[in-house]
Write an enzyme that holds these catalytic residues in place. Structure first.
Site, PDB file in Angstrom:
ATOM      1  N   HIS A 146       0.857  -1.343   0.117  1.00 31.53           N
ATOM      2  CA  HIS A 146      -0.063   0.083  -0.265  1.00 31.53           C
ATOM      3  C   HIS A 146       0.832   1.255  -0.108  1.00 31.53           C
ATOM      4  CE1 HIS A 146      -3.622   2.596   1.286  1.00 31.53           C
ATOM      5  NE2 HIS A 146      -2.461   2.970   1.963  1.00 31.53           N
ATOM      6  N   GLU A 147       1.838   1.219   0.888  1.00 29.41           N
ATOM      7  CA  GLU A 147       2.728   2.457   0.944  1.00 29.41           C
ATOM      8  C   GLU A 147       3.533   2.417  -0.167  1.00 29.41           C
ATOM      9  OE1 GLU A 147       2.149   4.622   3.180  1.00 29.41           O
ATOM     10  OE2 GLU A 147       0.683   3.627   4.196  1.00 29.41           O
ATOM     11  N   HIS A 150       1.941   4.390  -3.015  1.00 31.54           N
ATOM     12  CA  HIS A 150       1.425   5.785  -2.897  1.00 31.54           C
ATOM     13  C   HIS A 150       3.040   6.328  -3.486  1.00 31.54           C
ATOM     14  CE1 HIS A 150      -1.826   6.585  -0.387  1.00 31.54           C
ATOM     15  NE2 HIS A 150      -1.440   5.919   0.457  1.00 31.54           N
ATOM     16  N   GLU A 204      -6.017   6.980  -1.503  1.00 34.46           N
ATOM     17  CA  GLU A 204      -5.928   5.665  -0.449  1.00 34.46           C
ATOM     18  C   GLU A 204      -6.396   4.516  -1.017  1.00 34.46           C
ATOM     19  OE1 GLU A 204      -4.449   5.391   2.372  1.00 34.46           O
ATOM     20  OE2 GLU A 204      -3.759   7.230   2.451  1.00 34.46           O
TER      21      GLU A 204
END
Length: 275
Positions: A146-147, A150, A204
């Site tokens: 997920h990070e 980004h 997100e």
């Protein structure tokens, strides 16, 4: 009052037109199995963001080192690095240049439930999120994916571009139309409600989508994202309504991820067969 709202609408429309002229629309990544490549507004340069990221990463590490909290060796550090090294080669599926980024990981001793990846591949994990949630490797990979997503999608650069261009456009629109201070304050609130917060929630959700696939391609079970969010919810993180929030609610995130996982399981199974 109606006249004020008519003028507010005109200011916002003018601001939006100015914003569209100030930057370019690009897409930072190739499409994924679970989602497409949304066009992104970029006004701030990539180099500027990378320089700021490196400075922030260095300052963070210096502060943690001074507090005796920076971990750069040991079993827990080795475990997280191993997961990162399995995932980094898979970023080429989304953007080939990212595989050549100088990926770097630090572990910080803190009770905080947090982790982040700065632009350019600077990865930070806090021991709190690993220890307090008793994370499995698959769950660590879900967070890391997920990070990393980004960073791959350059969401920091996109947010900086939106904020810089939006503020400039509002000032320009207000000057052109002679808007009062009250009108400009309401226009700023409208910009936040209609642009900043929805985009943040979208980013997100986008990071969830790309992160799931990234973990699956590295051979980590994407269903771990669901057990991760169960643990986060039990710990009191991520709960509540998504309204006026920069993150989707836990229920919304989990529903979206459940819908994506069946498309990712063949990728995960194939990755598990690799030597």
């Amino acid at each position: 009052m109606p006249a004020l709202f008519r003028r507010l609408g005109t200011v916002c429309a003018t601001a939006a037109a100015c914003l569209a002229l100030l930057g370019g629309c690009v897409t930072t990544t190739q499409g994924s199995v679970a989602g497409g490549s949304r066009s992104q507004f970029m006004m701030v340069s990539e180099q500027q963001v990378l320089q700021s990221s490196q400075q922030a990463f260095s300052q963070q590490n210096s502060q943690a080192r001074a507090q005796g909290a920076l971990i750069t060796s040991g079993p827990q550090y080795t475990r997280v690095v191993r997961i990162m090294r399995r995932m980094v080669p898979q970023v080429a599926h989304f953007r080939p240049d990212a595989a050549r980024w100088p990926w770097q990981l630090v572990l910080i001793r803190s009770n905080e439930l947090n982790a982040h990846v700065m632009p350019g591949g600077k990865v930070t994990f806090y021991t709190g999120i690993i220890d307090r949630l008793q994370l499995t490797d698959d769950e660590i990979a879900a967070i890391m994916g997920h990070e990393m997503a980004h960073a791959l999608r350059e969401h920091v650069r996109e947010q900086m571009s939106q904020q810089a261009a939006g503020n400039l456009a509002l000032k320009l629109g207000g000057a052109l139309l002679g808007a009062s201070d009250a009108s400009m304050q309401m226009a700023g609130m409208a910009k936040q409600m209609m642009l900043d917060l929805p985009f943040s929630r979208s980013m997100e959700s986008e990071a969830d989508t790309y992160g799931l696939e990234l973990a699956a391609r590295a051979g980590y079970n994407p269903t771990a994202a669901l057990t991760l969010w169960d643990k986060m919810r039990a710990a009191g993180a991520g709960a509540g309504s998504s309204f006026l929030s920069t993150h989707p609610s836990s229920a919304e995130r989990m529903a979206s991820m459940r819908a994506q996982i069946p498309r990712l399981m063949p990728i995960y199974e194939a990755a598990r067969q690799r030597p």
